[in-house]
Design a protein around this motif. Structure first.
Motif, PDB file in Angstrom:
ATOM      1  N   PRO A 318     -45.220  11.362 -57.272  1.00 32.03           N
ATOM      2  CA  PRO A 318     -45.226  10.875 -58.604  1.00 32.03           C
ATOM      3  C   PRO A 318     -45.730  12.294 -58.837  1.00 32.03           C
ATOM      4  CG  PRO A 318     -47.488  11.288 -56.918  1.00 32.03           C
ATOM      5  CD  PRO A 318     -46.397  11.245 -56.191  1.00 32.03           C
ATOM      6  N   GLU A 319     -45.540  11.603 -61.000  1.00 30.53           N
ATOM      7  CA  GLU A 319     -45.119  13.064 -61.731  1.00 30.53           C
ATOM      8  C   GLU A 319     -46.338  14.117 -61.082  1.00 30.53           C
ATOM      9  OE1 GLU A 319     -45.937  13.524 -66.408  1.00 30.53           O
ATOM     10  OE2 GLU A 319     -46.166  11.987 -65.944  1.00 30.53           O
ATOM     11  N   GLY A 320     -45.872  15.872 -61.041  1.00 31.30           N
ATOM     12  CA  GLY A 320     -46.496  16.788 -60.881  1.00 31.30           C
ATOM     13  C   GLY A 320     -46.716  16.074 -58.841  1.00 31.30           C
ATOM     14  N   GLY A 321     -46.328  16.122 -58.340  1.00 29.24           N
ATOM     15  CA  GLY A 321     -46.577  16.047 -56.945  1.00 29.24           C
ATOM     16  C   GLY A 321     -45.777  16.854 -56.468  1.00 29.24           C
ATOM     17  N   VAL A 322     -44.264  17.229 -56.565  1.00 34.65           N
ATOM     18  CA  VAL A 322     -43.475  17.671 -56.118  1.00 34.65           C
ATOM     19  C   VAL A 322     -44.003  18.835 -56.231  1.00 34.65           C
ATOM     20  CG1 VAL A 322     -41.081  19.194 -55.530  1.00 34.65           C
ATOM     21  CG2 VAL A 322     -41.829  16.527 -55.791  1.00 34.65           C
ATOM     22  N   THR A 323     -44.681  19.768 -57.809  1.00 34.58           N
ATOM     23  CA  THR A 323     -45.099  20.664 -57.909  1.00 34.58           C
ATOM     24  C   THR A 323     -46.330  21.413 -57.380  1.00 34.58           C
ATOM     25  OG1 THR A 323     -44.290  21.007 -59.769  1.00 34.58           O
ATOM     26  CG2 THR A 323     -45.800  21.913 -59.481  1.00 34.58           C
ATOM     27  N   ALA A 324     -47.439  20.103 -57.139  1.00 36.98           N
ATOM     28  CA  ALA A 324     -48.126  20.207 -55.927  1.00 36.98           C
ATOM     29  C   ALA A 324     -47.958  20.857 -54.600  1.00 36.98           C
ATOM     30  CB  ALA A 324     -48.732  18.906 -56.320  1.00 36.98           C
ATOM     31  N   TRP A 325     -46.334  19.939 -53.824  1.00 35.65           N
ATOM     32  CA  TRP A 325     -46.458  20.664 -53.099  1.00 35.65           C
ATOM     33  C   TRP A 325     -46.647  22.062 -52.609  1.00 35.65           C
ATOM     34  CZ3 TRP A 325     -42.535  22.273 -49.749  1.00 35.65           C
ATOM     35  CH2 TRP A 325     -42.699  21.504 -48.352  1.00 35.65           C
ATOM     36  N   TYR A 326     -45.232  22.503 -53.224  1.00 36.50           N
ATOM     37  CA  TYR A 326     -44.229  23.482 -53.479  1.00 36.50           C
ATOM     38  C   TYR A 326     -45.946  24.156 -53.736  1.00 36.50           C
ATOM     39  CZ  TYR A 326     -39.411  22.293 -52.913  1.00 36.50           C
ATOM     40  OH  TYR A 326     -38.332  22.188 -52.494  1.00 36.50           O
ATOM     41  N   THR A 327     -46.794  24.763 -54.788  1.00 31.18           N
ATOM     42  CA  THR A 327     -47.567  25.195 -55.091  1.00 31.18           C
ATOM     43  C   THR A 327     -48.744  26.031 -53.859  1.00 31.18           C
ATOM     44  OG1 THR A 327     -47.795  24.964 -57.496  1.00 31.18           O
ATOM     45  CG2 THR A 327     -49.814  25.594 -56.204  1.00 31.18           C
ATOM     46  N   MET A 328     -48.767  23.933 -52.772  1.00 31.81           N
ATOM     47  CA  MET A 328     -49.451  24.302 -51.525  1.00 31.81           C
ATOM     48  C   MET A 328     -49.320  24.974 -51.032  1.00 31.81           C
ATOM     49  SD  MET A 328     -52.511  23.201 -52.860  1.00 31.81           S
ATOM     50  CE  MET A 328     -53.674  23.784 -51.351  1.00 31.81           C
ATOM     51  N   GLN A 329     -47.700  25.100 -50.959  1.00 28.53           N
ATOM     52  CA  GLN A 329     -47.173  25.596 -49.440  1.00 28.53           C
ATOM     53  C   GLN A 329     -46.719  27.083 -49.283  1.00 28.53           C
ATOM     54  OE1 GLN A 329     -46.006  24.809 -46.287  1.00 28.53           O
ATOM     55  NE2 GLN A 329     -44.867  27.065 -46.273  1.00 28.53           N
ATOM     56  N   ILE A 330     -47.018  27.484 -50.822  1.00 24.73           N
ATOM     57  CA  ILE A 330     -46.879  28.780 -51.344  1.00 24.73           C
ATOM     58  C   ILE A 330     -48.503  29.621 -50.749  1.00 24.73           C
ATOM     59  CG2 ILE A 330     -47.568  30.312 -53.078  1.00 24.73           C
ATOM     60  CD1 ILE A 330     -45.743  28.889 -55.035  1.00 24.73           C
ATOM     61  N   THR A 331     -49.133  28.935 -50.753  1.00 23.80           N
ATOM     62  CA  THR A 331     -50.576  29.290 -50.465  1.00 23.80           C
ATOM     63  C   THR A 331     -50.792  29.506 -48.798  1.00 23.80           C
ATOM     64  OG1 THR A 331     -51.953  27.827 -52.027  1.00 23.80           O
ATOM     65  CG2 THR A 331     -52.971  28.269 -49.732  1.00 23.80           C
ATOM     66  N   GLU A 350     -54.170  15.250 -53.228  1.00 22.96           N
ATOM     67  CA  GLU A 350     -55.408  15.981 -53.268  1.00 22.96           C
ATOM     68  C   GLU A 350     -56.161  16.868 -52.836  1.00 22.96           C
ATOM     69  OE1 GLU A 350     -59.344  13.348 -51.079  1.00 22.96           O
ATOM     70  OE2 GLU A 350     -57.608  13.035 -50.325  1.00 22.96           O
ATOM     71  N   VAL A 351     -55.765  17.439 -52.486  1.00 20.31           N
ATOM     72  CA  VAL A 351     -56.419  19.001 -52.192  1.00 20.31           C
ATOM     73  C   VAL A 351     -56.253  20.255 -52.529  1.00 20.31           C
ATOM     74  CG1 VAL A 351     -56.509  21.540 -50.447  1.00 20.31           C
ATOM     75  CG2 VAL A 351     -56.206  18.711 -49.648  1.00 20.31           C
ATOM     76  N   TYR A 352     -55.024  19.761 -53.295  1.00 14.31           N
ATOM     77  CA  TYR A 352     -54.114  20.111 -54.537  1.00 14.31           C
ATOM     78  C   TYR A 352     -55.131  20.082 -55.471  1.00 14.31           C
ATOM     79  CZ  TYR A 352     -51.540  21.796 -58.558  1.00 14.31           C
ATOM     80  OH  TYR A 352     -51.075  22.286 -59.568  1.00 14.31           O
ATOM     81  N   GLU A 353     -55.901  19.115 -56.737  1.00 10.67           N
ATOM     82  CA  GLU A 353     -56.167  18.350 -57.090  1.00 10.67           C
ATOM     83  C   GLU A 353     -58.072  18.729 -57.277  1.00 10.67           C
ATOM     84  OE1 GLU A 353     -55.579  14.426 -57.635  1.00 10.67           O
ATOM     85  OE2 GLU A 353     -53.822  14.923 -59.118  1.00 10.67           O
ATOM     86  N   VAL A 354     -58.051  18.811 -55.735  1.00 12.26           N
ATOM     87  CA  VAL A 354     -59.802  19.266 -55.615  1.00 12.26           C
ATOM     88  C   VAL A 354     -59.880  20.792 -55.929  1.00 12.26           C
ATOM     89  CG1 VAL A 354     -62.105  19.547 -54.179  1.00 12.26           C
ATOM     90  CG2 VAL A 354     -59.932  17.711 -53.714  1.00 12.26           C
ATOM     91  N   ASP A 356     -58.438  22.505 -58.346  1.00  7.36           N
ATOM     92  CA  ASP A 356     -58.357  22.718 -59.298  1.00  7.36           C
ATOM     93  C   ASP A 356     -59.174  22.728 -60.155  1.00  7.36           C
ATOM     94  OD1 ASP A 356     -55.746  24.163 -59.829  1.00  7.36           O
ATOM     95  OD2 ASP A 356     -54.929  22.805 -60.871  1.00  7.36           O
ATOM     96  N   ARG A 357     -60.101  20.762 -59.334  1.00  8.45           N
ATOM     97  CA  ARG A 357     -61.609  20.631 -60.121  1.00  8.45           C
ATOM     98  C   ARG A 357     -62.777  21.812 -59.644  1.00  8.45           C
ATOM     99  NH1 ARG A 357     -59.917  15.454 -58.927  1.00  8.45           N
ATOM    100  NH2 ARG A 357     -60.948  15.499 -56.554  1.00  8.45           N
ATOM    101  N   LYS A 358     -62.585  22.346 -58.489  1.00  9.14           N
ATOM    102  CA  LYS A 358     -63.839  23.518 -58.613  1.00  9.14           C
ATOM    103  C   LYS A 358     -63.219  24.698 -59.957  1.00  9.14           C
ATOM    104  CE  LYS A 358     -64.234  22.319 -53.529  1.00  9.14           C
ATOM    105  NZ  LYS A 358     -64.044  23.018 -52.382  1.00  9.14           N
ATOM    106  N   ARG A 359     -62.090  25.365 -59.546  1.00  6.47           N
ATOM    107  CA  ARG A 359     -62.394  26.844 -60.066  1.00  6.47           C
ATOM    108  C   ARG A 359     -62.543  26.058 -61.427  1.00  6.47           C
ATOM    109  NH1 ARG A 359     -56.158  29.032 -57.335  1.00  6.47           N
ATOM    110  NH2 ARG A 359     -55.573  27.101 -58.375  1.00  6.47           N
ATOM    111  N   HIS A 360     -61.988  24.802 -62.198  1.00  7.98           N
ATOM    112  CA  HIS A 360     -62.034  24.286 -63.362  1.00  7.98           C
ATOM    113  C   HIS A 360     -63.750  24.955 -63.443  1.00  7.98           C
ATOM    114  CE1 HIS A 360     -58.969  21.709 -63.510  1.00  7.98           C
ATOM    115  NE2 HIS A 360     -58.929  22.699 -64.366  1.00  7.98           N
ATOM    116  N   ALA A 361     -64.371  25.066 -62.946  1.00 10.15           N
ATOM    117  CA  ALA A 361     -66.132  24.932 -62.767  1.00 10.15           C
ATOM    118  C   ALA A 361     -66.376  26.652 -63.070  1.00 10.15           C
ATOM    119  CB  ALA A 361     -67.171  23.737 -61.905  1.00 10.15           C
ATOM    120  N   ILE A 362     -65.165  27.154 -61.610  1.00  6.44           N
ATOM    121  CA  ILE A 362     -65.704  28.201 -61.931  1.00  6.44           C
ATOM    122  C   ILE A 362     -65.305  28.934 -63.246  1.00  6.44           C
ATOM    123  CG2 ILE A 362     -64.916  30.715 -60.675  1.00  6.44           C
ATOM    124  CD1 ILE A 362     -64.750  29.007 -58.136  1.00  6.44           C
ATOM    125  N   TRP A 363     -64.281  28.830 -64.006  1.00  4.92           N
ATOM    126  CA  TRP A 363     -63.442  29.222 -65.196  1.00  4.92           C
ATOM    127  C   TRP A 363     -64.732  28.927 -66.551  1.00  4.92           C
ATOM    128  CZ3 TRP A 363     -58.682  31.467 -65.400  1.00  4.92           C
ATOM    129  CH2 TRP A 363     -58.002  32.196 -66.080  1.00  4.92           C
TER     130      TRP A 363
END
Length: 370
Positions: A318-331, A350-354, A356-363
């Motif tokens: 899906p759109e943005g999915g590959v970027t999410a995979w590489y971002t989580m592989q950085i982790t 799903e892990v990537y989006e969860v 971000d949602r947690k950090r949205h609240a923190i931010w």
């Protein structure tokens, strides 16, 4: 790259410190931390860093030290997402008001525009003070300074819109402000799109004119990239075919500037990187996803090993999915975890989006954003 490893309050984390030490130990010459903001109001993601007088400066110092391991260098990328700022934690503003599918923003006032160079300069000064080896001004990928360059996003009728001379005005003012603030010896680079790869957007002939204008400035490195994170826009890899994406443009840029050129995008093999340098297309080769696939790749290439690293292949992502995979592989790299598999893409997203949602609240809580 945007590693998305900040703590949600704009400060570095231990795992982020580990990441840049790990990459440094892998043999690279320079890491550049994507999208370090001068304020919390126009962040690209809630994992961005915010370097200002309220930041955890000791945490930033620790990050700078880690990035200098094994004689490597670590720069920060001076960012401002503008119209592409993350909606849940900001009120996006760009050169002009937009109301498009997936992107809505207000127009920056003239006073707000006039304040931007000083903000970039303040962040650059702090980067120098806490020990980073240099800064890179981000004027690519659809973020604020690229928005001003693009006639697709910049419909202003004042001194910052219309002709290319006007559209590049803010970028040149930022360059001048940063250089004056950090002094003549501190390294300052710029990341510039060869093209937005959007119809009606910033094109190669205009980019060459911007490079010619930068040649008169005290810039130490021009990092050539391309594409945009505009919602729905194809990535560079979708548009540019196989191989490095922007080496042909870099050859044209050579005729416009004496400033060293770095070319980033699409380098996947040693032969591609070696050819770009030996044939005079680039002084420095920028590696992004290749270093996520294998953080030891620079050392291996220096030793003549693993010249063709293996990259994951995704089925209908899906759109943005590959970027999410590489971002989580950085982790995973940062935490010493196992390599993610391509067939884990849905779970990884799903892990990537969860996260971000947690950090949205923190931010929002930390910065008082409602």
């Amino acid at each position: 790259m945007s590693d998305s490893l900040g703590d949600g309050c704009g400060n570095p984390t231990d795992v982020q410190v580990s990441l840049y030490k790990r990459w440094a130990q892998g043999g690279l010459a320079l890491s550049i931390i994507g999208e370090v903001q001068g304020s919390p109001h126009f962040a690209e993601k809630p994992g961005n860093l915010v370097l200002n007088s309220s930041a955890d400066l000791e945490g930033f110092r620790a990050l700078a030290v880690a990035g200098r391991a094994d004689n490597a260098n670590l720069w920060i990328q001076l960012g401002h997402a503008g119209a592409m700022a993350d909606g849940p934690i900001s009120s996006p503003k760009g050169p002009s008001a937009l109301d498009l599918p997936g992107l809505k923003c207000a127009e920056l006032t003239l006073d707000e525009i006039l304040a931007i160079p000083a903000e970039f300069a303040r962040t650059a000064v702090l980067a120098k003070e806490v020990g980073f080896g240099g800064v890179e001004i981000h004027a690519a990928h659809g973020f604020l300074l690229n928005q001003f360059l693009s006639p697709l996003f910049n419909k202003r009728t004042d001194a910052y819109g219309g002709s290319l001379e006007n559209r590049m005005r803010l970028l040149l003012e930022v360059v001048d402000a940063v250089r004056e603030a950090v002094g003549p010896q501190y390294p300052v680079g710029i990341k510039l799109n060869a093209t937005d790869q959007l119809e009606g957007g910033f094109q190669q002939d205009e980019a060459l004119k911007v490079i010619a204008a930068l040649d008169d400035k005290a810039i130490d490195l021009i990092d050539i990239s391309g594409g945009t994170y505009f919602p729905g826009a194809p990535s560079s890899s979708d548009r540019a075919g196989t191989g490095p994406y922007f080496v042909e443009f870099a050859q044209r840029a050579r005729t416009k500037t004496k400033i060293p050129l770095m070319v980033t995008g699409g380098f996947k093999t040693f032969d591609q990187a070696e050819a770009a340098v030996s044939e005079g297309q680039a002084d420095i080769v920028g590696l992004a996803r290749a270093l996520v696939v294998d953080p030891d790749l620079p050392t291996k290439w220096q030793e003549g090993r693993d010249k063709h690293p293996l990259f994951p292949r995704f089925s209908a992502p899906p759109e943005g999915g590959v970027t999410a995979w590489y971002t989580m592989q950085i982790t995973q790299i940062a935490s010493g975890g196992a390599q993610l598999r391509a067939d884990e893409l849905r779970d990884v997203i799903e892990v990537y989006e969860v996260r971000d949602r947690k950090r949205h609240a923190i931010w929002k809580e930390h910065f008082g954003i409602r």
